[in-house]
Write an enzyme that holds these catalytic residues in place. Sequence first.
Site, short mmCIF file in Angstrom:
data_model
loop_
_atom_site.label_atom_id
_atom_site.label_comp_id
_atom_site.label_asym_id
_atom_site.label_seq_id
_atom_site.Cartn_x
_atom_site.Cartn_y
_atom_site.Cartn_z
N LYS A 1 -7.81 10.97 12.99
CA LYS A 1 -6.63 10.20 13.36
C LYS A 1 -5.67 10.06 12.18
CE LYS A 1 -8.78 7.20 16.81
NZ LYS A 1 -7.94 7.61 17.94
N ARG B 1 -15.52 9.19 26.04
CA ARG B 1 -16.05 9.78 27.27
C ARG B 1 -17.38 10.48 27.00
NH1 ARG B 1 -10.47 12.92 27.76
NH2 ARG B 1 -9.90 10.93 26.77
N1 BES Z 1 -10.37 4.90 20.80
C1 BES Z 1 -9.40 5.87 21.11
C2 BES Z 1 -8.34 5.36 22.06
C3 BES Z 1 -7.28 4.47 21.45
C4 BES Z 1 -6.29 5.01 20.66
C5 BES Z 1 -7.23 3.15 21.76
C6 BES Z 1 -5.31 4.19 20.15
C7 BES Z 1 -6.23 2.34 21.28
C8 BES Z 1 -5.27 2.86 20.45
C9 BES Z 1 -10.04 7.09 21.76
O1 BES Z 1 -11.29 7.40 21.30
C10 BES Z 1 -9.15 8.24 21.46
O2 BES Z 1 -9.03 8.58 20.32
N2 BES Z 1 -8.55 8.83 22.49
C11 BES Z 1 -7.65 9.90 22.31
C12 BES Z 1 -7.92 10.91 23.38
C13 BES Z 1 -7.23 12.22 23.16
C14 BES Z 1 -7.80 12.93 21.97
C15 BES Z 1 -7.39 13.07 24.41
C16 BES Z 1 -6.23 9.35 22.37
O3 BES Z 1 -5.97 8.45 23.16
O4 BES Z 1 -5.40 9.83 21.62
MN MN Z 2 -11.22 8.61 19.60
#
Ligand code: BES
Ligand code: MN
Length: 490
Positions: free
Chosen positions: A266, A345
Site C-alpha cells: 500500500k 477475501r
Molecule cells: N483492508 C483493505 C481495505 C481498505 C482499504 C479498507 C482502505 C479501508 C481503507 C483491503 O484488504 C484491501 O486492501 N482491499 C483492496 C482490494 C483491491 C486490491 C482489489 C482495496 O480496497 O484497495
Molecule cells: Mn488489503
Amino acid sequence: MKIRLQQSASAKTEMSVVLVAEGDAPQLPAPLSACWDAAKSTGDVKTDAQKASVFHPHAGPKRFGCVGLGKRKDVDTERLRRAAAVAQAIAEDRGVRSFELLVDDAMFGKASAEEAGAAIAEGLVLGAYRYQPPKKDDPKPRKGQDCAVVLLHGDHKAFAAGFARGEIGAEATVFARDLENMAGNLCTPTVLANAAKKLAGNGVKVKVLDKPALEKLKMGAFLGVAKGSSEPPKFIVMEYGPASAKETVCVIGKGLTFDSGGISIKPAAKMDEMRYDMCGAGAVLGLFHALKNGAHKGAKQNRRIIGLIAATENMVGPEAQKPGDIVRAMDGHTIEVLNTDAEGRLVLCDAIAYAKKFYKPSKMVDLATLTGAVVVALGHEVAGVLGNDQKLTDELIAAGKAADEPLWQLPLWDVHKDQMKSKFADLANINGGQGGGTIAGAAFLSFFAGDTPWAHLDIAGTAWGGIAKDYYRSGASGTAVRTLLAFVRG
Ligand code: BES
Ligand code: MN
Ligand code: ZN
C-alpha cells in the site's frame, strides 16, 4: 461509566439533567419543577437537538442541565442516543461524579419505550468512552461517573428491558473499540486470540487453532496471507448455545491486525489506519462479549451462534506470497493471488469453508473491512451488504436500521461472479480492472458460501473515520456489534 435505573428523582444529586423537545414543558416533581421554571424564565434553555444548557438553581440539585431534542415529531432513537451522550458530556465537563438523567415517554417521539431505554443506555456508555493510549506518565485517571436514569412517566417495564440490553450492547461495543484502536504491534493475532479466550464462560466456549492445526485443515488461502508475517496466525472459534439447536448462525470476522498490502504494498499515506483491518473481528468479539453478559438470556434457545475469526497480519517478509501465486483453499478451490492486498477475501474464504464443514450453518454472515471501494461508494456512515439470499439480507438491513447502523445493499449477480474466474486457477482474487471493487470481493466469497444462505457486510467505511456524533468521537467506532445483536435477537 456506571448506569442504573432509579424509581424517582432524588434532587439531592450533584446534577439533574432533563431531555427537552422544542416547546415542551417537562412534567417534573418538586423541587425540580421550580428549577425548570427558573431556568425557563432566563430564556436560556436550548431545545435544539444536541444543544445543552446548565443552570445553578437555589434549591434542589447543585446543577440543573437541559439537553435539547429538537422538534418532538423528529425525535427518534438516534436523537435520544445523542442526547444521552450530551448529558454525560456536560456532567463530565463540570467534574460531576454522579448525576441523574430524567426522561419522559412524552419526548420519545418515534421511539417506543423499549427502544428509548436502549438508546439512552447506549448514549451514556458510548459517550463516556475514550481510548486510553499508552503514555510514559499514567494519565490522571478520569473520574468515573454514575448516572441514575429516571423514567418519570411511561412503560417502566419496557423501558427497563431496553435499558438492560442497551447497556450490554454498549459495553460490548466499548470492548470492541478498545481492541480496534490498539496499534498493530500491540494488538497482534495472538493478543486477539487471548482476548477471545477471556470471553469463555457463562455459556460461551472458545478455542483457538494455531498454525499446525490450520495446516492440517489445509487452509491454504488463509496461510498464504500469513506467510509474509512473523506473527503466527490464529483462527478463533467461539460457540454459544446448544449443539442440538434447530438453527445455527455463523458470524465470521476478518481479523487483519495489520494490512500492509503485502508485496502489492500500500502507499505510505494513512497506512497506519490498517490497524483497523480487524474491525470485522472486533464486531464478532463484541457480539460474544454481549452474549457472555446475557444478551441472549430469555431468548428462544433453539438457535446456536458461532463466531469465527481468521486473524493474521498481511506483511512483506521473505516468505510473503507473490502476485501470481496459486493457493488452494480448504474447500479445494484454487486461487490465483493477483493482488496480495486483496487478502481479506483470502482469509475469509477459508473461514467460510470451515463454517460450512464443521457447523453446517443455516445462515452465515461475514463482516470485513474488505474494500476501499465501499468508502468511495457509500462513505463512512453506511455499510455495504451483499449476499446470496434476499431474506437474510433483509434481516440484516432491518437489524442495522434497529441499531441505527444503516446498511445499503449492492448487487451481486452472476456476471460479477464470472469476473472472478482465472486462467491459471479456479478463481482470481481480483476482477482485473472491471471496477465495482466491493461487489468483486463479495462475488469471490460467494463461491465459498455456495448455496448456504450468506451475507457479507463491508464495514471498511463505518469501522472508523465517520464524523463525531456525541456517542462517537474518533478512531474505531465499534461498528456492527449492535447490528449483530439486533440480528441474533431476530
Ligand atoms: N483492508 C483493505 C481495505 C481498505 C482499504 C479498507 C482502505 C479501508 C481503507 C483491503 O484488504 C484491501 O486492501 N482491499 C483492496 C482490494 C483491491 C486490491 C482489489 C482495496 O480496497 O484497495
Ligand atoms: Mn488489503
Ligand atoms: Zn485488508
